[in-house]
Structures are given as C-alpha cells and as structure tokens.
Design a protein around this motif. Sequence first.
Motif, mmCIF file in Angstrom:
data_model
loop_
_atom_site.group_PDB
_atom_site.id
_atom_site.type_symbol
_atom_site.label_atom_id
_atom_site.label_comp_id
_atom_site.label_asym_id
_atom_site.label_seq_id
_atom_site.Cartn_x
_atom_site.Cartn_y
_atom_site.Cartn_z
ATOM 1 N N PHE A 104 40.829 28.939 42.273
ATOM 2 C CA PHE A 104 39.680 29.699 42.775
ATOM 3 C C PHE A 104 40.107 30.779 43.768
ATOM 4 C CE2 PHE A 104 37.273 25.982 41.232
ATOM 5 C CZ PHE A 104 36.335 26.649 40.455
ATOM 6 N N GLN A 105 41.199 30.518 44.512
ATOM 7 C CA GLN A 105 41.682 31.556 45.423
ATOM 8 C C GLN A 105 42.162 32.761 44.631
ATOM 9 O OE1 GLN A 105 43.976 30.951 49.162
ATOM 10 N NE2 GLN A 105 45.700 31.949 48.079
ATOM 11 N N GLY A 106 42.880 32.483 43.532
ATOM 12 C CA GLY A 106 43.342 33.584 42.688
ATOM 13 C C GLY A 106 42.183 34.415 42.169
ATOM 14 N N LYS A 107 41.129 33.684 41.716
ATOM 15 C CA LYS A 107 39.960 34.404 41.220
ATOM 16 C C LYS A 107 39.300 35.195 42.347
ATOM 17 C CE LYS A 107 37.105 32.826 38.305
ATOM 18 N NZ LYS A 107 36.049 32.072 37.600
ATOM 19 N N GLU A 108 39.231 34.559 43.548
ATOM 20 C CA GLU A 108 38.596 35.217 44.684
ATOM 21 C C GLU A 108 39.402 36.445 45.120
ATOM 22 O OE1 GLU A 108 35.830 35.846 47.838
ATOM 23 O OE2 GLU A 108 35.781 34.879 45.873
ATOM 24 N N ILE A 109 40.741 36.307 45.130
ATOM 25 C CA ILE A 109 41.588 37.447 45.496
ATOM 26 C C ILE A 109 41.394 38.588 44.508
ATOM 27 C CG2 ILE A 109 43.979 38.250 45.663
ATOM 28 C CD1 ILE A 109 44.682 35.527 46.865
ATOM 29 N N GLY A 110 41.326 38.226 43.218
ATOM 30 C CA GLY A 110 41.083 39.237 42.194
ATOM 31 C C GLY A 110 39.718 39.898 42.376
ATOM 32 N N ARG A 111 38.708 39.066 42.684
ATOM 33 C CA ARG A 111 37.355 39.601 42.876
ATOM 34 C C ARG A 111 37.324 40.524 44.094
ATOM 35 N NH1 ARG A 111 32.681 38.664 45.673
ATOM 36 N NH2 ARG A 111 33.697 37.118 46.982
ATOM 37 N N VAL A 112 37.978 40.052 45.159
ATOM 38 C CA VAL A 112 38.017 40.869 46.375
ATOM 39 C C VAL A 112 38.780 42.165 46.120
ATOM 40 C CG1 VAL A 112 38.947 41.012 48.711
ATOM 41 C CG2 VAL A 112 37.760 38.936 47.972
ATOM 42 N N ALA A 113 39.905 42.049 45.381
ATOM 43 C CA ALA A 113 40.692 43.253 45.066
ATOM 44 C C ALA A 113 39.846 44.242 44.273
ATOM 45 C CB ALA A 113 41.950 42.872 44.292
ATOM 46 N N ASP A 114 39.066 43.707 43.303
ATOM 47 C CA ASP A 114 38.189 44.583 42.522
ATOM 48 C C ASP A 114 37.132 45.223 43.409
ATOM 49 O OD1 ASP A 114 39.570 43.976 40.242
ATOM 50 O OD2 ASP A 114 38.156 42.453 39.535
ATOM 51 N N MET A 115 36.570 44.418 44.328
ATOM 52 C CA MET A 115 35.538 44.942 45.224
ATOM 53 C C MET A 115 36.113 45.995 46.162
ATOM 54 S SD MET A 115 33.437 41.448 46.163
ATOM 55 C CE MET A 115 32.294 42.285 47.256
ATOM 56 N N VAL A 116 37.337 45.704 46.678
ATOM 57 C CA VAL A 116 37.991 46.675 47.564
ATOM 58 C C VAL A 116 38.300 47.956 46.803
ATOM 59 C CG1 VAL A 116 40.084 47.163 48.889
ATOM 60 C CG2 VAL A 116 38.947 44.934 49.115
ATOM 61 N N SER A 117 38.817 47.782 45.557
ATOM 62 C CA SER A 117 39.133 48.948 44.740
ATOM 63 C C SER A 117 37.878 49.757 44.437
ATOM 64 C CB SER A 117 39.788 48.488 43.430
ATOM 65 O OG SER A 117 40.052 49.595 42.600
ATOM 66 N N GLU A 118 36.806 49.026 44.108
ATOM 67 C CA GLU A 118 35.544 49.704 43.821
ATOM 68 C C GLU A 118 35.005 50.401 45.070
ATOM 69 O OE1 GLU A 118 31.003 48.597 42.361
ATOM 70 O OE2 GLU A 118 32.624 47.154 42.086
ATOM 71 N N GLN A 119 35.142 49.719 46.204
ATOM 72 C CA GLN A 119 34.666 50.303 47.458
ATOM 73 C C GLN A 119 35.474 51.542 47.816
ATOM 74 O OE1 GLN A 119 33.661 47.588 50.643
ATOM 75 N NE2 GLN A 119 34.505 48.980 52.173
ATOM 76 N N LYS A 120 36.814 51.445 47.626
ATOM 77 C CA LYS A 120 37.660 52.608 47.910
ATOM 78 C C LYS A 120 37.307 53.766 46.980
ATOM 79 C CE LYS A 120 41.699 50.268 49.870
ATOM 80 N NZ LYS A 120 43.135 49.965 49.698
ATOM 81 N N ALA A 121 37.008 53.409 45.711
ATOM 82 C CA ALA A 121 36.612 54.459 44.761
ATOM 83 C C ALA A 121 35.298 55.107 45.212
ATOM 84 C CB ALA A 121 36.456 53.874 43.361
ATOM 85 N N ARG A 122 34.356 54.255 45.692
ATOM 86 C CA ARG A 122 33.086 54.796 46.198
ATOM 87 C C ARG A 122 33.330 55.667 47.414
ATOM 88 N NH1 ARG A 122 30.918 49.671 45.230
ATOM 89 N NH2 ARG A 122 31.124 49.130 47.436
ATOM 90 N N GLU A 123 34.204 55.185 48.322
ATOM 91 C CA GLU A 123 34.504 55.957 49.524
ATOM 92 C C GLU A 123 35.162 57.282 49.161
ATOM 93 O OE1 GLU A 123 36.905 53.310 51.769
ATOM 94 O OE2 GLU A 123 35.215 52.154 52.573
ATOM 95 N N ARG A 124 36.070 57.215 48.134
ATOM 96 C CA ARG A 124 36.729 58.449 47.693
ATOM 97 C C ARG A 124 35.691 59.402 47.097
ATOM 98 N NH1 ARG A 124 39.962 56.287 44.627
ATOM 99 N NH2 ARG A 124 38.925 56.611 42.617
ATOM 100 N N ARG A 125 34.776 58.833 46.270
ATOM 101 C CA ARG A 125 33.725 59.683 45.704
ATOM 102 C C ARG A 125 32.837 60.244 46.804
ATOM 103 N NH1 ARG A 125 33.606 55.504 41.784
ATOM 104 N NH2 ARG A 125 31.770 54.557 42.783
ATOM 105 N N ASP A 126 32.564 59.386 47.799
ATOM 106 C CA ASP A 126 31.727 59.845 48.924
ATOM 107 C C ASP A 126 32.422 60.974 49.684
ATOM 108 O OD1 ASP A 126 29.799 58.021 48.263
ATOM 109 O OD2 ASP A 126 30.378 56.543 49.781
#
Length: 379
Positions: A229-251
């Motif tokens: 579950f940690q692996g899944k959570e790390i992956g989920r967090v990484a995706d969220m961080v990546s998505e957030q960074k993409a949003r911040e970059r778009r912003d």
Amino acid sequence: MEKIENFKILNPRLDANFKAIFTQDTDESRCALKSFLSAAIGCEVAEVMVVENAESKQYDEQRGIEYDINCEFVDGRRAQVEMQGFKRDYDYGKRAEYYASRMISSTIEIGDDWDKVPEVYQISVLNFKYDTSNDSPTHHYVMCDPKDGAKVAGRLNIIFLELAKLPEIKTAQEAKNLPTLLKWCKFLQEADNPDRQDLIDELVKNEEGIMSAEATLKGISMDSWRWFFQGKEIGRVADMVSEQKARERRDRESKALDEKLKLAQQELKEKQQEFEESKQEFEDSKLKFEETKQEFEDSKLKLEDSKKELEESKKEFEDSKLKFEESKKELAQKTSLANAKNMLKDDVPPEQVAKWTSLPLEDVLELKEKLSHETVEAN
C-alpha cells in the motif's frame, strides 16, 4: 525491538503509516501518542483515547471530514492530528481552521452549559513550508486581538509543525539538546532514512515516547501488505505531485501569457493615446494652418488695398504736382506780367521788358497797347 542491520522502515510521512504509529492497540503506540500530544500542546497528557475519526454531517450538503487521528483526553479536551506529506494547491490554513471549527462545534448539545465547550487542538505535521515569512518550524495559533495579543477563551488551538524548516543536525550533541517537540519532528523526518540511524538512536535515548514510536514503526514495517500500500500511495502521491506541478506550470504559463497580454494591452492603450494626441496635434496644426492661411489671405487683401491706396495716392500726388506746376507757371506768368506792366509804366522799352521777364515780345507789345488804351480811357 532488537536492532536489525539494513532493516527497511516505512515512510512515517505517509498518512496510513503516520496513523498506524499512533493508533495501534498496544502500550507502545498509546505511549507514543501521549508523548507526541504532550510535546505538541505543551503540557502533560495523562490519558488519551482514539475515537471515531470522522465528524458526522449536520446536513446532507455539508462537507464531510475524516481525520487522520481523532482523540479525546480524560479531561474532555480533544485533539485532531493530520499528516500532510506534500503541498497541495489550496491554502492548508483554511482547511485547518475549518477542521478545528467543526471539531469544537460538535462537542455540546442544546441545553449544555457553555463551560462544557472543551479546548480543541488541530495539529498538522506538514512536510513542506507553509509560512514562508519566517524560519520557525513550529507555530501555535490561537484566537487573539492582533493589536495587543489579548486572547478570547483559548478554546480553539491550531498547531503547525513544518518539517521542511527543521535545522540540519550534524552531531549527537545537537540532537540531544533539541526540545522534545523538535525531536519528534526530526524523528518523523528521518526515521526511514538508513543514513541517519545514528540520529534516530540519539533521539530515542531519553525520549520514551519516540522510542515507542520507533518500535511501533519497525513493527508495522514487518507487514508486507503495508509496503504494497505504501508503494501504491507513493505512486498516487507522485502522480498528484506531477499533476500539481503540471497545473502550476500551466498556471505560470497562463500567468505569463496574461502578463504579456496586459503589457500588450497597455502598449496598445499607450499607442492609442499617442495616436489620439497626434491626431489632436494634427487637428490643431490644421486649424492653425487654416488660421494662418486666412491671415495670409487677409494680409494679401490688405496689401492689395494698400497697393490700390498707394496708386490712388500716387495719382493724387501727380495731379497735385501738375496743379502745383500749373499754379507755379500761372503765378510766374502773373508775376512776369505784373513786372512787365510796371516796367512798361516806367517807359522801359518793350524789348528790354521781354528780355527781363522772359515774356514773348508779342505779349509785351500787346500789354503795352492795352495799358495805352486804359490810359486814354482814364483821361
């Protein structure tokens, strides 16, 4: 727990692992929770029990709340503990205030005395910098007058622990001298770092609560399903961080485009202003040209009139000159005749009179004859 070389530790900054450290049904987990709460709120917590970690909604449309750790002290005080592993794209302070308000608003019922309103603590462990205006890793917020710091009732407390602001610890003595709350923060920051096991060993030496937390963390780290579950959570967090960074970059890109658009609009506005000013200057120049042209036409007309007046004056002068010459000639004629007449009366010979007066001899002879007739008639 006996120390095992190369033993991997779960990341305590992930929600599930953080929650598991303090909510196991073991003495060590309960000791860790009491120790952490005591350090966070600044006073001894004798007994605490973990309760339902979700606040009931008062109406269907109300936003639900599920806490990482929700607990109640034997004296009625309540605390809610949250772990935020990464910075999200919203103001976490607003969320903390909402959580604390909901926690305190659900404590009494109709008819209860206001003295039953307990102290509540919303405690957030943040794996990022929240308040960038200062370097302090710990903040305890209460409702107070911003002018003089006077508190209201002191029931609502919000505590932020910012792990990203923790000072770097290089020696065992530095770790030993840390306040208990910062020792807890350092433990949560470095517990899963195999290169800082010496630091963790120093932190747990004189802190029973942190020792219990380490033992609990090592215990749950032996559960293989938690690693899954940690692996899944790390992956989920990484995706969220990546998505957030993409949003911040778009912003940022959108903001940059907005800035460029604003600059372009400002430049256009300035150019339009310059055009309007140039247009006005042209209109003014055109008007001045027309006025100058009219003045020129008026001057030209005046010049023609002056020229005409000059010609008339010249003609008048010539006429006057002619009249003067005629008058002069006439006067000279009369003078010559008068002189001739006087000389003839004095018996000056006509030839001599004609010579002296420049009169024709015929005129002199005629004048002499006329004088003779006037003399005869007079006698």
